[in-house]
Scaffold this active site. Structure first.
Site, PDB file in Angstrom:
ATOM      1  N   ASP A   1      -3.289 -36.732 -15.803  1.00 36.93           N
ATOM      2  CA  ASP A   1      -3.335 -36.851 -14.344  1.00 36.93           C
ATOM      3  C   ASP A   1      -4.364 -35.931 -13.707  1.00 36.93           C
ATOM      4  O   ASP A   1      -4.101 -35.270 -12.705  1.00 36.93           O
ATOM      5  CB  ASP A   1      -1.952 -36.613 -13.733  1.00 36.93           C
ATOM      6  CG  ASP A   1      -1.832 -37.233 -12.340  1.00 36.93           C
ATOM      7  OD1 ASP A   1      -2.700 -38.039 -11.990  1.00 36.93           O
ATOM      8  OD2 ASP A   1      -0.880 -36.894 -11.608  1.00 36.93           O
TER       9      ASP A   1
ATOM     10  N   HIS B   1      -4.237 -39.967 -10.281  1.00 32.51           N
ATOM     11  CA  HIS B   1      -3.646 -41.012  -9.441  1.00 32.51           C
ATOM     12  C   HIS B   1      -4.227 -41.009  -8.034  1.00 32.51           C
ATOM     13  O   HIS B   1      -4.090 -41.977  -7.302  1.00 32.51           O
ATOM     14  CB  HIS B   1      -2.119 -40.876  -9.395  1.00 32.51           C
ATOM     15  CG  HIS B   1      -1.614 -39.677  -8.669  1.00 32.51           C
ATOM     16  ND1 HIS B   1      -1.089 -38.577  -9.301  1.00 32.51           N
ATOM     17  CD2 HIS B   1      -1.544 -39.400  -7.347  1.00 32.51           C
ATOM     18  CE1 HIS B   1      -0.712 -37.684  -8.402  1.00 32.51           C
ATOM     19  NE2 HIS B   1      -0.978 -38.170  -7.208  1.00 32.51           N
TER      20      HIS B   1
ATOM     21  N   SER C   1      -0.924 -33.636  -3.490  1.00 28.88           N
ATOM     22  CA  SER C   1      -1.339 -33.812  -4.877  1.00 28.88           C
ATOM     23  C   SER C   1      -2.794 -33.407  -5.055  1.00 28.88           C
ATOM     24  O   SER C   1      -3.644 -33.728  -4.235  1.00 28.88           O
ATOM     25  CB  SER C   1      -1.167 -35.272  -5.297  1.00 28.88           C
ATOM     26  OG  SER C   1       0.178 -35.642  -5.272  1.00 28.88           O
TER      27      SER C   1
END
Length: 532
Positions: A155, A124, A222
């Site tokens: 992911d 993402h 992230s």
């Protein structure tokens, strides 16, 4: 039944998908010893790591903690130079107006260097990218990066940098084993608004199978690595949990998933995804149910409810077969298999360790007899896909009728984050329960009607499935476009869901299309993928 109506006035948001594509791999959960407010998050497959407290790497102190943060982090410090900051400019497709894209926006996240001059980060973090740059710790130079592979389900994304200067003086991280319960875990990354490394520590409190969703939390952190106390990378941070009954819970994608992603890329030159068995199954914990299926005391397993028509095993397995074992590992009546000492995990984990095209030995009980099948595994073909693999949406326009194929991003664009409540019931039923009969099958709908004189009376048709065209079934969007474009009959007749029909004069419809495209500044009556 009322006709479906479009929810208007919502701004599209990057939100979690309540109906994600499952990638069955172990997840670990960690809890911290200090409670702290967490940030918004998603639900993915990964190691769960808590976020007790962040500090700049140069000012790490024990500061009254019950555990020695300095001791935990001390062994990690030599590897911190491999942690990079990732900058991305995104340009997302507009699924509601598929001939255009949304306004571009920028984001920052974390990543880390691995062997082979490669960088790992979250999918993402670079999804729908137009430009990606990376910056090393302590450097003021941003280097252009190339995206090698994006795995939306897990992911994870893989990048590389062509400039040799970027790789000077940096050692790649080494991977460690999946951590055990109560193991210390330290997550390193670049949180929002910061240009210096942040360190977060916690302990593993749970390992389980969860489902991935293509949404991020906590922008910046992230994609950062999670270290064990040996300085080995044991996962990738990608989300945290916010719930009224839990605080300081974070998720980390574990090494089995990361290793699978890397090997998949090395084996195929791209990300091909995690295979599935292609069946829906039922627990066999009820003794009467087991007896009725011919299971003795020596038998344990799960009953097959349905089989994906597109799955290779649809030719050999049958509904009501009892899956006894997968690749020699016995399956329990609740669908679990042994996982390390004193732990059990869903048997789908065994499937996820395979690669697309691999074979697996499946033992089943059928009519009180045991059969063994060597089954080739494939990826999931969903009638309504969870994502489009980064490709722009397909569309076809005739006489103001905008036809498109339904996907989860499309539903989210039309109905917002609560699409699973607000979308038409029939679409949701197909999303949750329908299976594709063929590999190329799509669910085609009239997305909207661009109002013009020729389509008077049809203006309120919105997100309604197209069943047939001139009495021929509609398999997918391309077949519909080809049939309409080559039609020489006097009328164009579309059979829609809810027993509706649309009838247009062929010559008038094709002539009106040109004026409608001009009015709405639409460059073409169909997307490029339908022109070939």
């Amino acid at each position: 039944m009322d006709k479906p109506t479009r929810k208007r006035g919502r701004k599209p948001k990057h939100t979690p998908d309540p109906n994600p594509t499952p990638t069955p791999t172990p997840t670990t959960s960690t809890s911290s010893k200090r409670r702290r407010k967490t940030t918004k998050q998603t639900d993915n497959d990964g190691v769960i790591v808590t976020s007790p407290e962040r500090r700049a790497s140069r000012t790490i102190e024990q500061n009254g903690e019950e555990y020695d943060v300095a001791a935990v982090v001390g062994k990690v410090v030599p590897s911190m130079d491999a942690v990079v900051k990732v900058f991305c400019v995104h340009t997302e497709p507009n699924f509601s107006l598929p001939w255009q894209r949304k306004r571009q926006y920028s984001s920052s996240s974390s990543g880390f260097i691995i062997g082979g001059r490669r960088v790992l980060t979250n999918a993402h973090s670079v999804e729908h990218y137009t430009q990606v740059k990376v910056k090393k710790r302590g450097s003021d130079v941003k280097y252009l990066a190339t995206v090698l592979a994006i795995g939306t389900e897990c992911d994870i994304a893989m990048l590389t940098v062509s400039d040799d200067e970027f790789w000077e003086g940096v050692s790649p991280l080494e991977f460690g084993d999946l951590p055990a319960l109560q193991d210390a875990v330290t997550v390193v990354g670049y949180p929002i608004g910061g240009d210096t490394i942040s360190v977060t520590s916690g302990v593993v409190s749970r390992i389980e199978i969860l489902s991935y969703i293509d949404a991020a939390i906590n922008s910046g952190n992230s994609g950062g690595p999670a270290f064990n106390d040996k300085g080995e990378c044991v996962g990738i941070a990608f989300q945290s949990l916010k719930h009224e009954d839990a605080e300081n819970i974070g998720y980390v994608i574990p090494t089995p998933v990361i290793t699978h992603f890397i090997r998949d890329y090395e084996k195929n030159g791209d990300y091909t995804g995690f295979p599935i068995l292609g069946v829906e199954w039922q627990k066999m914990e009820n003794p009467d149910l087991r007896m009725s299926m011919g299971m003795g005391n020596e038998h344990k397993g799960v009953r097959i409810k349905r089989i994906e028509p597109t799955a290779p095993e649809s030719n050999v397995l049958s509904p009501s077969d009892i899956i006894l074992s997968f690749d020699g590992v016995n399956v329990a009546n609740d669908g679990t298999v042994p996982f390390r000492h004193g732990e059990r995990i869903g048997f789908s984990y065994l499937v996820s360790q395979k690669y697309t095209g691999d074979k697996a030995l499946v033992k089943v009980l059928r009519n009180s007899k045991i059969h063994e099948f060597n089954i080739k595994l494939a990826t999931h073909k969903r009638l309504i896909p969870a994502h489009t693999g980064g490709k722009p949406p397909s569309y076809y326009i005739i006489a103001g009728f905008v036809f498109t194929a339904v996907s989860v991003p499309y539903l989210r664009s039309e109905y917002g984050k609560d699409y699973d409540f607000d979308a038409p019931v029939k679409l949701l039923d197909k999303h949750l329960h329908a299976m594709a009969e063929t590999v190329d099958e799509q669910l085609v709908v009239v997305s909207q009607v661009l109002v013009a004189d020729i389509n008077i009376g049809y203006e309120e048709i919105v997100n309604t499935q197209v069943i047939a065209f001139n009495n021929k079934p509609v398999k997918n969007l391309k077949s519909l476009a080809d049939m309409v474009e080559s039609c020489t009959e006097e009328f164009l007749k579309f059979d829609l869901e809810y027993e509706q029909i649309v009838v247009l004069r062929t010559k008038m419809a094709k002539k009106a299309t040109r004026d409608i495209l001009l009015t709405h500044c639409i460059p073409s009556a169909m997307s490029d993928d339908l022109k070939s």
